[in-house]
Design a protein around this motif. Structure first.
Motif, short mmCIF file in Angstrom:
data_model
loop_
_atom_site.label_atom_id
_atom_site.label_comp_id
_atom_site.label_asym_id
_atom_site.label_seq_id
_atom_site.Cartn_x
_atom_site.Cartn_y
_atom_site.Cartn_z
N MET A 92 19.25 -18.50 -50.87
CA MET A 92 18.07 -17.75 -51.81
C MET A 92 18.84 -16.97 -52.89
N HIS A 93 19.81 -16.32 -52.67
CA HIS A 93 20.77 -15.31 -53.52
C HIS A 93 21.22 -16.45 -54.84
N ALA A 94 22.03 -17.66 -54.20
CA ALA A 94 22.36 -18.46 -55.18
C ALA A 94 21.24 -19.02 -55.96
N LEU A 95 20.27 -19.30 -55.55
CA LEU A 95 19.27 -19.82 -56.26
C LEU A 95 18.58 -19.08 -57.52
N PHE A 96 18.46 -17.80 -56.99
CA PHE A 96 17.98 -16.74 -57.91
C PHE A 96 19.15 -16.40 -58.96
N ARG A 97 20.44 -16.36 -58.58
CA ARG A 97 21.14 -16.28 -59.75
C ARG A 97 21.15 -17.52 -60.77
N ARG A 98 21.24 -18.66 -60.25
CA ARG A 98 20.85 -19.74 -61.38
C ARG A 98 19.52 -19.79 -61.99
N ALA A 99 18.65 -19.36 -61.33
CA ALA A 99 17.33 -19.38 -61.80
C ALA A 99 17.10 -18.43 -63.09
N THR A 100 18.04 -17.48 -62.83
CA THR A 100 17.70 -16.29 -64.13
C THR A 100 19.11 -16.18 -65.03
N THR A 101 19.86 -17.39 -64.96
CA THR A 101 20.83 -17.63 -66.03
C THR A 101 20.19 -17.57 -67.17
N PRO A 102 20.58 -17.09 -68.16
CA PRO A 102 19.91 -17.25 -69.65
C PRO A 102 20.16 -18.57 -70.10
N VAL A 103 19.18 -19.49 -70.66
CA VAL A 103 19.23 -20.89 -71.04
C VAL A 103 20.21 -21.00 -72.18
N GLU A 104 20.28 -19.90 -72.75
CA GLU A 104 21.19 -19.73 -74.04
C GLU A 104 22.63 -20.13 -73.65
N VAL B 77 23.57 -22.28 -71.21
CA VAL B 77 23.62 -23.52 -70.78
C VAL B 77 23.41 -24.49 -72.10
N VAL B 78 22.46 -23.92 -72.89
CA VAL B 78 22.48 -25.08 -74.48
C VAL B 78 23.67 -25.05 -75.05
N ARG B 79 24.24 -23.68 -75.28
CA ARG B 79 25.39 -23.48 -75.90
C ARG B 79 26.50 -24.50 -75.35
N ARG B 80 26.71 -24.65 -74.23
CA ARG B 80 27.64 -25.40 -73.66
C ARG B 80 27.62 -26.91 -73.78
N ARG C 276 17.47 -35.29 -68.93
CA ARG C 276 18.55 -34.29 -69.79
C ARG C 276 18.44 -32.97 -69.57
N LEU C 277 17.00 -32.58 -69.43
CA LEU C 277 17.00 -31.13 -69.24
C LEU C 277 17.04 -30.87 -67.74
N VAL C 278 16.59 -31.66 -66.95
CA VAL C 278 17.10 -31.47 -65.36
C VAL C 278 18.27 -31.57 -65.25
N GLU C 279 19.03 -32.16 -65.79
CA GLU C 279 20.64 -32.27 -65.69
C GLU C 279 21.15 -31.00 -66.11
N LEU C 280 20.81 -30.47 -67.13
CA LEU C 280 21.36 -29.18 -67.80
C LEU C 280 20.90 -27.97 -67.07
N LYS D 52 20.74 -28.10 -63.71
CA LYS D 52 21.81 -28.02 -62.40
C LYS D 52 22.95 -27.13 -62.49
N PRO D 53 23.37 -26.61 -61.59
CA PRO D 53 24.46 -25.72 -61.81
C PRO D 53 25.58 -26.61 -62.06
N ALA D 54 26.48 -26.16 -62.95
CA ALA D 54 27.88 -26.82 -63.26
C ALA D 54 28.87 -26.52 -62.30
N ASP D 55 29.09 -25.51 -61.60
CA ASP D 55 30.21 -25.22 -60.91
C ASP D 55 29.68 -25.67 -59.27
N ASP D 56 28.47 -25.82 -58.98
CA ASP D 56 27.98 -26.18 -57.59
C ASP D 56 28.40 -25.11 -56.53
N ASP D 57 29.13 -24.01 -57.01
CA ASP D 57 29.54 -23.06 -55.99
C ASP D 57 30.09 -23.66 -54.79
#
Length: 143
Positions: free
Chosen positions: A95-107, A109-112, A12-16, A18-23
């Motif tokens: 790499m830029h997309a990966l960095f954007r996803r990696a730096t998304t605040p967990v808050e 994702v959890v609030r969604r 479930r954590l791995v699922e969360l 993952k990007p929701a929009d897939d760019d």
């Protein structure tokens, strides 16, 4: 909690994560994801080196690299030291997309995933506590 529930929580954590929009890109297959992660860790590797580290058949690695290259995720080019050898690396846009996803605040994702604000705040606090307890350079690599 037992091991089965721990695995379910991990999935479930791995699922969360993952990007929701897939760019506008299709998700990677599990095999592509393993090849991508290897290239991310070992930029400039040849297909044979990726094959040796992942344990996949060379034909599978070659096909995965080709598909991800077509989608702009990976780039290939000749080895400057040996023009017969092809090197694989992650494309700059990926790499830029990966960095954007990696730096998304967990808050966010959890609030969604947890609509109640108080429960979401508690879940974030518990995740931060688990991170502090379980993730160390020695336990699972840096980062």
């Amino acid at each position: 909690m037992n091991i089965a529930r721990l695995r379910r929580l991990g999935r479930r954590l791995v699922e969360l994560s993952k990007p929701a929009d897939d760019d506008d890109r299709p998700m990677l297959t599990p095999g592509e994801e393993a090849v991508f992660e290897d290239v991310l860790r070992h930029a400039g590797s040849a297909v044979g080196e990726i094959q040796a580290r992942t344990g996949f058949a060379q034909s599978h690695v070659s096909a995965s690299v080709a598909r991800m290259r077509e989608r702009g995720i990976l780039e290939t080019g000749p080895d400057p030291a040996d023009g017969r050898r092809t090197q694989v690396r992650v494309a700059d846009a990926a790499m830029h997309a990966l960095f954007r996803r990696a730096t998304t605040p967990v808050e966010e994702v959890v609030r969604r995933a947890v609509p109640d604000p108080a429960d979401a705040d508690r879940a974030v606090a518990l995740l931060k506590e688990l991170e502090a307890l379980l993730i160390t350079d020695e336990s699972h690599g840096a980062g």
